[in-house]
Design an enzyme around this catalytic site. Structure first.
Site, PDB file in Angstrom:
ATOM      1  N   LYS A   1     -17.320  71.217-105.293  1.00 41.68           N
ATOM      2  CA  LYS A   1     -18.277  70.310-105.949  1.00 41.68           C
ATOM      3  C   LYS A   1     -18.261  70.328-107.403  1.00 41.68           C
ATOM      4  O   LYS A   1     -17.287  69.947-108.048  1.00 41.68           O
ATOM      5  CB  LYS A   1     -19.668  70.326-105.251  1.00 41.68           C
ATOM      6  CG  LYS A   1     -19.727  70.510-103.867  1.00 41.68           C
ATOM      7  CD  LYS A   1     -19.175  69.251-102.894  1.00 41.68           C
ATOM      8  CE  LYS A   1     -19.066  69.466-101.623  1.00 41.68           C
ATOM      9  NZ  LYS A   1     -20.117  69.973-100.910  1.00 41.68           N
TER      10      LYS A   1
ATOM     11  N   ASP B   1     -28.504  78.313-102.014  1.00 39.61           N
ATOM     12  CA  ASP B   1     -27.391  77.372-102.256  1.00 39.61           C
ATOM     13  C   ASP B   1     -27.948  76.798-103.696  1.00 39.61           C
ATOM     14  O   ASP B   1     -28.634  75.606-103.443  1.00 39.61           O
ATOM     15  CB  ASP B   1     -27.188  76.581-100.981  1.00 39.61           C
ATOM     16  CG  ASP B   1     -26.045  75.703-101.177  1.00 39.61           C
ATOM     17  OD1 ASP B   1     -25.501  75.286-102.158  1.00 39.61           O
ATOM     18  OD2 ASP B   1     -25.369  75.266-100.288  1.00 39.61           O
TER      19      ASP B   1
ATOM     20  N   ARG C   1      -5.108  89.098 -99.320  1.00 37.68           N
ATOM     21  CA  ARG C   1      -6.410  88.581 -98.690  1.00 37.68           C
ATOM     22  C   ARG C   1      -7.515  89.345 -99.367  1.00 37.68           C
ATOM     23  O   ARG C   1      -8.657  89.116 -99.126  1.00 37.68           O
ATOM     24  CB  ARG C   1      -6.274  88.999 -96.866  1.00 37.68           C
ATOM     25  CG  ARG C   1      -7.572  88.891 -96.378  1.00 37.68           C
ATOM     26  CD  ARG C   1      -7.402  88.645 -95.051  1.00 37.68           C
ATOM     27  NE  ARG C   1      -6.362  89.498 -94.415  1.00 37.68           N
ATOM     28  CZ  ARG C   1      -6.274  90.847 -94.069  1.00 37.68           C
ATOM     29  NH1 ARG C   1      -7.445  91.252 -94.318  1.00 37.68           N
ATOM     30  NH2 ARG C   1      -5.320  91.359 -93.427  1.00 37.68           N
TER      31      ARG C   1
ATOM     32  N   TYR D   1     -27.765  71.555 -96.332  1.00 38.73           N
ATOM     33  CA  TYR D   1     -26.497  70.790 -95.961  1.00 38.73           C
ATOM     34  C   TYR D   1     -26.031  70.779 -94.579  1.00 38.73           C
ATOM     35  O   TYR D   1     -26.454  71.767 -93.797  1.00 38.73           O
ATOM     36  CB  TYR D   1     -25.590  71.838 -96.621  1.00 38.73           C
ATOM     37  CG  TYR D   1     -23.933  71.300 -96.314  1.00 38.73           C
ATOM     38  CD1 TYR D   1     -23.683  69.943 -97.062  1.00 38.73           C
ATOM     39  CD2 TYR D   1     -23.189  71.992 -95.873  1.00 38.73           C
ATOM     40  CE1 TYR D   1     -22.536  69.605 -96.886  1.00 38.73           C
ATOM     41  CE2 TYR D   1     -21.878  71.519 -95.724  1.00 38.73           C
ATOM     42  CZ  TYR D   1     -21.559  70.251 -96.456  1.00 38.73           C
ATOM     43  OH  TYR D   1     -20.132  69.621 -96.185  1.00 38.73           O
TER      44      TYR D   1
END
Ligand SMILES: *Cc1c(COP(=O)(O)O)cnc(C)c1O
Length: 396
Positions: free
Chosen positions: A210, A185, A60, A113
């Site tokens: 993406k 972003d 983690r 977004y």
């Protein structure tokens, strides 16, 4: 690798971040699936645990395959540090929640977004964090809101799906004047076309799902910035647990080797498609920062090295025309993702802004007949012929 000597992005995309993680003379980074790491010497184990010695403790927190991916993105963004996440939204929410506390204020734009917009409209106000969203591309309005004082200025440029542009240098100056951090972003531009940190931003965020991965087969997110800021975001993530899976990290790492090649081809195709659609009589409007008709084409030219693979367009026949047009396309996935090697299309109402109501979309200036077009790497003649036959099928 020689340090301090700037190499080209195409070379970085292939070589950066990998050498330290190779094992057994292999030329490719291994996928380390181990959840934990074993130590015979408890003093060595302790030193790794407190960060005094290199190594890994638990998946983690860190993982070698994941770190290799982070290192590659870090070099491409010209950053001091990078840390990764299970998805782009995890990168965005974890970064915001690392910094923001009740009573803070954030200034952003109206058409981020859809998921980001939900954080702004639904989750942050619940924590007593004030969110001010200005008209995207209205720099004067944004500057005057920033002047009133804020903790974070959050930008996305180009935006999803109407590819609006904000001047990162100009807004970063305004933010610095009030001591605010600037988050950008950079998913649509990619580090091939735009490096927000060099334009004055403090943190650059990617949905690696993406363009970075580029093959629509792995989810991921990543942020880059200076070591102190990135380490505090890493700490929030290691505790809250939105960790990138090693297999996804491997797929993203492999996809990134062709990043420069893909982006060059995708933006060449996107420009040709945008120019074609702009002249078509069934098309009302085309949005692409590479078109001279784009509202902020000059700013895009200044801060970007290329205009990217994303465009959107509104059909004159609105939703009914979209209904007739989309199923006819042969070389396009009708799907909610973007940035893949295959051309991918979809209406904003089922993709970027599926989380919003029709009224919210209207308020964001997103027509119900808008088609988002993510250009793939196919031959441009085939893409244009495909568009021609599908547009011909619209009966109004
Ligand atoms: C897809 C996307 C995100 C969210 O990324 P996920 O990996 O789907 O969580 C954030 N910002 C932009 C611009 C995006 O296109």
């Amino acid at each position: 690798m020689v340090k301090n000597k700037k190499i080209n992005e195409a070379t970085m995309a292939v070589w950066s971040g990998e050498r330290d993680y190779l094992a057994f003379g292999a030329t490719q980074v291994p996928v380390v699936h181990s959840v934990a790491y074993s130590y015979d010497d408890i003093d060595e184990w302790y030193e790794v645990a407190i960060g005094k010695r290199k190594g890994h403790i638990y998946g983690r927190n860190t993982n070698p395959t994941v770190q290799s991916f982070e290192d590659k993105v870090k070099e491409l963004e010209g950053a001091e540090a990078a840390t990764s996440f299970s998805t782009g939204m995890a990168a965005i929410s974890n970064s915001l929640l690392t910094i923001l506390k009740p009573g803070d204020r954030i200034v952003s734009i109206k058409d981020t977004y859809g998921g980001t917009n939900k954080i702004f409209s639904e989750f942050l106000p619940r924590l007593n964090i004030e969110v001010t969203l200005v008209e995207t591309g209205n720099h004067e309005e944004m500057e005057s809101e920033i002047e009133k004082g804020c903790t974070i200025v959050y930008l996305e440029t180009p935006t999803n799906p109407t590819v609006k542009i904000t001047d990162i240098t100009r807004i970063s100056k305004a933010a610095k004047a009030v001591g605010a951090l600037v988050f950008v972003d950079n998913t649509f531009a990619t580090p091939i076309n735009q490096n927000p940190l060099q334009l004055g931003a403090d943190l650059v965020i990617h949905s690696a799902t993406k363009f970075l991965g580029g093959h629509a087969d792995a989810l991921g997110g990543v942020v880059c910035g200076d070591s102190t800021l990135v380490h505090s975001i890493y700490h929030y993530r290691e505790i809250n647990g939105a960790t990138l899976d090693p297999m996804a990290a491997y797929l993203l790492l492999r996809g990134m080797k062709t990043l420069k090649l893909r982006i060059e081809k995708q933006q060449e195709n996107a420009l040709a498609v945008a120019r074609y659609l702009a002249k078509h009589d069934k098309v009302a409007e085309v949005f692409y920062p590479g078109l001279e008709s784009h509202k902020n084409h000059e700013i895009a030219k200044e801060q970007m090295r290329g205009f990217g693979g994303m465009l959107s367009f509104a059909l004159k026949g609105e939703l009914e025309a979209v209904r007739q047009f989309l199923p006819r396309l042969q070389f396009a996935n009708r799907a909610a993702n973007l940035g893949s090697v295959e051309t991918t299309v979809g209406p904003a109402r089922t993709t970027s802004h599926v989380e919003n109501t029709p009224e919210e979309r209207a308020a964001l200036g997103i027509p119900e007949g808008l088609v988002r077009y993510s250009a793939g790497i196919e031959d441009i003649d085939d893409l244009l012929a495909d568009l021609t036959q599908a547009l011909d099928a619209i009966d109004n």
